[in-house]
Design a protein around this motif. Sequence first.
Motif, PDB file in Angstrom:
ATOM      1  N   LEU A  35       0.936  -1.241   0.098  1.00  0.00           N
ATOM      2  CA  LEU A  35       0.002  -0.111   0.002  1.00  0.00           C
ATOM      3  C   LEU A  35       0.787   1.209   0.194  1.00  0.00           C
ATOM      4  O   LEU A  35       0.615   2.094  -0.602  1.00  0.00           O
ATOM      5  CB  LEU A  35      -0.934   0.079   1.355  1.00  0.00           C
ATOM      6  CG  LEU A  35      -2.331  -0.668   1.256  1.00  0.00           C
ATOM      7  CD1 LEU A  35      -3.039  -0.706   2.358  1.00  0.00           C
ATOM      8  CD2 LEU A  35      -3.043   0.153   0.050  1.00  0.00           C
ATOM      9  N   ILE A  90       2.095   1.753  -3.433  1.00  0.00           N
ATOM     10  CA  ILE A  90       1.080   2.179  -4.418  1.00  0.00           C
ATOM     11  C   ILE A  90       0.779   3.953  -4.149  1.00  0.00           C
ATOM     12  O   ILE A  90       0.664   4.785  -4.949  1.00  0.00           O
ATOM     13  CB  ILE A  90       0.043   1.614  -4.265  1.00  0.00           C
ATOM     14  CG1 ILE A  90       0.242   0.071  -4.514  1.00  0.00           C
ATOM     15  CG2 ILE A  90      -1.356   2.139  -4.936  1.00  0.00           C
ATOM     16  CD1 ILE A  90      -0.893  -0.858  -4.424  1.00  0.00           C
ATOM     17  N   ASP A 106      -7.536   4.136  -6.916  1.00  0.00           N
ATOM     18  CA  ASP A 106      -8.079   3.060  -5.987  1.00  0.00           C
ATOM     19  C   ASP A 106      -6.936   2.420  -5.210  1.00  0.00           C
ATOM     20  O   ASP A 106      -6.048   2.342  -5.788  1.00  0.00           O
ATOM     21  CB  ASP A 106      -8.911   2.086  -6.975  1.00  0.00           C
ATOM     22  CG  ASP A 106      -9.517   0.888  -6.073  1.00  0.00           C
ATOM     23  OD1 ASP A 106     -10.660   1.179  -5.786  1.00  0.00           O
ATOM     24  OD2 ASP A 106      -8.919  -0.104  -5.825  1.00  0.00           O
ATOM     25  N   HIS A 107      -7.113   2.016  -3.957  1.00  0.00           N
ATOM     26  CA  HIS A 107      -6.232   1.636  -3.022  1.00  0.00           C
ATOM     27  C   HIS A 107      -5.717   0.343  -3.227  1.00  0.00           C
ATOM     28  O   HIS A 107      -4.586   0.102  -2.802  1.00  0.00           O
ATOM     29  CB  HIS A 107      -6.490   1.929  -1.621  1.00  0.00           C
ATOM     30  CG  HIS A 107      -7.565   0.900  -1.248  1.00  0.00           C
ATOM     31  ND1 HIS A 107      -8.973   0.994  -1.583  1.00  0.00           N
ATOM     32  CD2 HIS A 107      -7.551  -0.190  -0.699  1.00  0.00           C
ATOM     33  CE1 HIS A 107      -9.565  -0.173  -0.907  1.00  0.00           C
ATOM     34  NE2 HIS A 107      -8.704  -0.718  -0.355  1.00  0.00           N
ATOM     35  N   ASP A 108      -6.371  -0.281  -3.963  1.00  0.00           N
ATOM     36  CA  ASP A 108      -6.067  -1.848  -4.138  1.00  0.00           C
ATOM     37  C   ASP A 108      -5.489  -2.156  -5.587  1.00  0.00           C
ATOM     38  O   ASP A 108      -5.375  -3.239  -5.957  1.00  0.00           O
ATOM     39  CB  ASP A 108      -7.174  -2.873  -4.048  1.00  0.00           C
ATOM     40  CG  ASP A 108      -8.210  -2.513  -4.740  1.00  0.00           C
ATOM     41  OD1 ASP A 108      -8.372  -1.707  -5.616  1.00  0.00           O
ATOM     42  OD2 ASP A 108      -9.406  -3.365  -4.424  1.00  0.00           O
ATOM     43  N   VAL A 109      -4.969  -1.061  -6.363  1.00  0.00           N
ATOM     44  CA  VAL A 109      -4.508  -1.450  -7.652  1.00  0.00           C
ATOM     45  C   VAL A 109      -2.754  -1.587  -7.350  1.00  0.00           C
ATOM     46  O   VAL A 109      -2.559  -1.151  -6.361  1.00  0.00           O
ATOM     47  CB  VAL A 109      -4.799  -0.172  -8.606  1.00  0.00           C
ATOM     48  CG1 VAL A 109      -6.081  -0.004  -8.905  1.00  0.00           C
ATOM     49  CG2 VAL A 109      -4.135   1.134  -8.125  1.00  0.00           C
ATOM     50  N   SER A 110      -2.347  -2.054  -8.295  1.00  0.00           N
ATOM     51  CA  SER A 110      -0.831  -2.450  -8.369  1.00  0.00           C
ATOM     52  C   SER A 110       0.084  -1.248  -8.619  1.00  0.00           C
ATOM     53  O   SER A 110      -0.334  -0.273  -9.112  1.00  0.00           O
ATOM     54  CB  SER A 110      -0.419  -3.414  -9.084  1.00  0.00           C
ATOM     55  OG  SER A 110      -0.795  -3.041 -10.665  1.00  0.00           O
ATOM     56  N   PRO A 120      -3.389   6.533  -2.682  1.00  0.00           N
ATOM     57  CA  PRO A 120      -4.488   5.712  -2.677  1.00  0.00           C
ATOM     58  C   PRO A 120      -5.683   6.219  -1.934  1.00  0.00           C
ATOM     59  O   PRO A 120      -5.400   6.855  -0.910  1.00  0.00           O
ATOM     60  CB  PRO A 120      -3.778   4.376  -1.593  1.00  0.00           C
ATOM     61  CG  PRO A 120      -2.914   5.043  -0.791  1.00  0.00           C
ATOM     62  CD  PRO A 120      -2.209   6.252  -1.726  1.00  0.00           C
ATOM     63  N   PRO A 161      -8.211   2.462   2.274  1.00  0.00           N
ATOM     64  CA  PRO A 161      -9.416   2.171   3.004  1.00  0.00           C
ATOM     65  C   PRO A 161      -9.719   3.097   3.580  1.00  0.00           C
ATOM     66  O   PRO A 161      -9.210   3.923   4.032  1.00  0.00           O
ATOM     67  CB  PRO A 161      -9.143   0.654   3.367  1.00  0.00           C
ATOM     68  CG  PRO A 161      -7.867   0.657   3.721  1.00  0.00           C
ATOM     69  CD  PRO A 161      -7.238   1.349   2.654  1.00  0.00           C
ATOM     70  N   HIS A 220      -2.430   7.778   4.755  1.00  0.00           N
ATOM     71  CA  HIS A 220      -1.216   7.307   4.164  1.00  0.00           C
ATOM     72  C   HIS A 220      -0.042   8.616   4.287  1.00  0.00           C
ATOM     73  O   HIS A 220       1.017   8.187   4.047  1.00  0.00           O
ATOM     74  CB  HIS A 220      -1.476   7.263   2.701  1.00  0.00           C
ATOM     75  CG  HIS A 220      -2.574   6.006   2.703  1.00  0.00           C
ATOM     76  ND1 HIS A 220      -2.351   4.801   2.993  1.00  0.00           N
ATOM     77  CD2 HIS A 220      -3.594   6.013   2.014  1.00  0.00           C
ATOM     78  CE1 HIS A 220      -3.420   4.016   2.650  1.00  0.00           C
ATOM     79  NE2 HIS A 220      -4.191   4.892   2.050  1.00  0.00           N
TER      80      HIS A 220
END
Length: 334
Positions: free
Chosen positions: A3, A6, A273-277, A308, A311, A316
């Motif tokens: 995270l 990212i 989006d926080h869950d992209v690579s 990100p 969530p 961050h």
Amino acid sequence: MVLGRIGHALAPHSHDSADKTDAALETSSRGMRVLAISFAVLMATAAVQAAVVVASGSVALLGDTLHNLADALTAVPLAIAFSLGRRAANRRYTYGYGRAEDLAGIVIVALIAASAALAGYEAVRRLLEPQEIRNVGWVAVAALIGFAGNEWVARYRIKVGREIGSAALVADGLHARTDGFTSLAVLLGAGGAALGLRLADPVVGLLITVAICFVLRDAAREIYHRLMDAVDPALVDDAERILATVDGVRRVESVRLRWIGHALLAEVELLVDHDVSVVVAHRIAVEAEHRLIHDLPRLRAATVHTDPDGPDGADHHASLTPHRVSGRDPSRRG
């Protein structure tokens, strides 16, 4: 941590290709060409007017001649600035030498101020010691020559200045246009002198001095804005609209723009989006920069930072909070 990587994916893909370098050199070359031609035209105009000043003793025409001479001399610092601006960036001047245009602007303001002071002094002196104006017809002809020369230079400078994105060159063109109208004002003084009004000439000289002061105010304000990194807010709005259309951008966090000479640079923060690579975040940043460079006029480079979005409850940048300046950037959303 994935995270974290990212969240801080940086993509400074500057598009500094050979084509962009050639384009930058071409804009500077066009600027130099405009300055050389306009300098020659204005110096010829001032020379003709100076000869008539000697023959007529018109203080109004003297003020106009000094104004035209000062406008011609503004080409010198601008030419030096364009020449310096072609140098490559280095480890000391990491943004290059484009700021030389702003320094040239300060010199231009000083030249305008000097011409206003001298014209005003001569006008007041003639009010206190009125003199007859000789060769009134030649004064009128010289005034028309001054208008024609300045209007041609104004159109040339403004046209090319807008095409290459040089605010200094556009401002100098507007300055030349104002000089043209002050040349027409000399006709009033010549007409008054022809009717036997001895004070008409110095009074018009004072009016020209006032006009020069208004030009001085506008020029000083323009240079102040550049020195303070001011940009047209509409450019920020345009950049935000462009970025919002990039696939994968959830929100535009901030947009910062600044002029370096006649080149525009950008620093951008985007939420993804926080869950992209990391690879996907990087691709979004590259696409965002690509869109900006192609769709925002005169933008030469952009640095895009992706953060990100989520969530929920995650901060961050918690470790940076104590080090950041209080208050929010007015361009920041949310």
